[in-house]
Design a protein around this motif. Structure first.
Motif, PDB file in Angstrom:
ATOM      1  N   GLY A  56       0.807  -1.218   0.000  1.00  0.00           N
ATOM      2  CA  GLY A  56       0.000   0.000   0.000  1.00  0.00           C
ATOM      3  C   GLY A  56       0.833   1.259   0.000  1.00  0.00           C
ATOM      4  O   GLY A  56       2.016   1.255   0.348  1.00  0.00           O
ATOM      5  N   GLU A  63      -5.627   6.120   0.902  1.00  0.00           N
ATOM      6  CA  GLU A  63      -4.659   5.035   0.753  1.00  0.00           C
ATOM      7  C   GLU A  63      -5.064   4.123  -0.400  1.00  0.00           C
ATOM      8  O   GLU A  63      -6.231   3.767  -0.549  1.00  0.00           O
ATOM      9  CB  GLU A  63      -4.578   4.232   2.045  1.00  0.00           C
ATOM     10  CG  GLU A  63      -3.573   3.097   1.987  1.00  0.00           C
ATOM     11  CD  GLU A  63      -3.415   2.395   3.324  1.00  0.00           C
ATOM     12  OE1 GLU A  63      -2.993   1.220   3.315  1.00  0.00           O
ATOM     13  OE2 GLU A  63      -3.693   3.011   4.377  1.00  0.00           O
ATOM     14  N   ASP A 100      -4.305   0.351  -1.850  1.00  0.00           N
ATOM     15  CA  ASP A 100      -3.765  -0.943  -1.439  1.00  0.00           C
ATOM     16  C   ASP A 100      -3.945  -1.972  -2.540  1.00  0.00           C
ATOM     17  O   ASP A 100      -4.921  -1.923  -3.305  1.00  0.00           O
ATOM     18  CB  ASP A 100      -4.468  -1.459  -0.186  1.00  0.00           C
ATOM     19  CG  ASP A 100      -4.065  -0.704   1.060  1.00  0.00           C
ATOM     20  OD1 ASP A 100      -2.897  -0.280   1.139  1.00  0.00           O
ATOM     21  OD2 ASP A 100      -4.916  -0.533   1.958  1.00  0.00           O
TER      22      ASP A 100
END
Length: 370
Positions: free
Chosen positions: A134, A150, A152
């Protein structure tokens, strides 16, 4: 096998003995976060959109590095079906920009890279180990509150979910972070490594491993499965309590039905129990270091099918001086059932490898801890 279990039990008992006095340290510089967002499932049968969410507890171990545990659920689709996927994983994360430019107390922004390993379960009952990679960033919006974004990649090995090759669920998470007992500067202290070039070490070790799987009848059969192994590791001490280590190990192992070569590439997060008890002395004559590992394992006769593999172990060390160390390293590596090509049907956690090694380590260059 019994010796490995006893070593792991010693590690757990040692941790329990110090836990009561370390509660503040466990939660200092930690955080809770929740995020949700869309996902994209890349599978053998095609690509499709879905969505999900994740709950995370994390902790900054030092200015640039931390660890986290995350639980998540994602509704993902293929051309044939749509179902839920559940994940639990442990990651190590690293703030590259802070490592380069240093920490400014007035900074509102942070960034990080994360790598880890865990388990995945789908609604149809398929279980396996998975990898996680990530990249993310967050922004302070108030005292102890941040918002984050984020990206990932949740990486499945081949054969999971009826895929012929490795498959990936890519996720975008947007959410909120609540810092706990947070030090906004995360400034370096005398108990933290003073630079990237400091506190490195290497280790060489040799020993034996014993393949473990359902169907082994007795202790004599386990002795017959003993085979030689080796390991080469390079690591760095992060603080008086925490170390990281990256290694390559393997050679060959055997079941009652075959002998095969394999290798294991892994990263270890190591807790120094003597440094936990007395951070003023990180070079005691005797030391105990339990650790957890994440990596990949593959058979050389089946290299296209690499498998994710968690492990746990403990090192018992003698340090005659500040540079040199001699140690015993006991580890148990867990693999998916299909790593064992045996007739007896295996369950999710029944296949693994117990390893016992003796080794030598040397601390290179400048050492921040004396």
């Amino acid at each position: 096998m019994k010796l490995i279990h006893r070593l792991l039990l010693l590690s757990l008992l040692s941790l329990a003995a110090t836990a009561k006095t370390q509660t503040h340290d466990v939660f200092s510089n930690s955080y809770l976060s929740f995020g949700a967002g869309p996902n994209l499932y890349f599978s053998t049968s095609g690509t499709a959109f879905g969505g999900g969410g994740a709950l995370t507890w994390g902790k900054w171990l030092l200015t640039t590095t931390g660890m986290r545990a995350q639980l998540s659920a994602h509704l993902a689709a293929t051309k044939e079906s749509q179902q839920m996927y559940y994940y639990g994983h442990f990651d190590v994360f690293f703030d590259l920009f802070t490592a380069i430019k240093g920490r400014n107390p007035s900074d509102r922004y942070r960034s990080y890279l994360a790598l880890g390993v865990g388990m995945v379960h789908n609604a149809e009952g398929d279980n396996d180990f998975c990898g996680v990679a990530g990249i993310g960033g967050d922004m302070r919006i108030g005292d102890n509150w941040r918002i984050f974004a984020e990206l990932d990649a949740l990486i499945h090995p081949s054969d999971f979910d009826n895929n012929l090759r490795s498959s990936v669920i890519g996720t975008l998470q947007l959410g909120v972070i609540r810092d706990i007992a947070f030090n906004p500067t995360r400034s370096r202290s005398r108990f933290e490594t003073q630079g990237f070039n400091s506190d490195w070490f290497f280790q060489l070790s040799v020993g034996v491993n014993s393949f473990n799987y359902k169907g082994i009848q007795d202790f004599e059969e386990r002795l017959d499965l003993l085979t030689p192994t080796f390991a080469f590791d390079v690591g760095k001490r992060l603080t008086s309590r925490w170390l990281i280590r990256f290694g390559l190990s393997g050679l060959y192992t055997k079941s009652s039905e075959e002998i095969f070569s394999f290798y294991n590439i892994r990263g270890d997060l190591i807790l120094d129990l003597m440094g936990l008890i007395n951070p003023e002395n990180v070079n005691p004559l005797f030391d105990v270091q339990p650790y957890v590992s994440a990596g990949i394992v593959t058979r050389l006769d089946d290299q296209s099918h690499f498998l994710f593999s968690p492990a746990g172990g403990i090192r018992l060390m003698v340090q005659p001086d500040q540079r040199n160390e001699i140690f015993i390293d006991g580890r148990y590596l867990v693999t998916p059932p299909r790593f064992a090509h045996v007739e007896t049907a295996q369950s999710t956690l029944s296949v693994g490898m117990a390893t016992l090694m003796v080794g030598y380590g040397y601390k290179m260059g400048h050492q921040s801890f004396r």
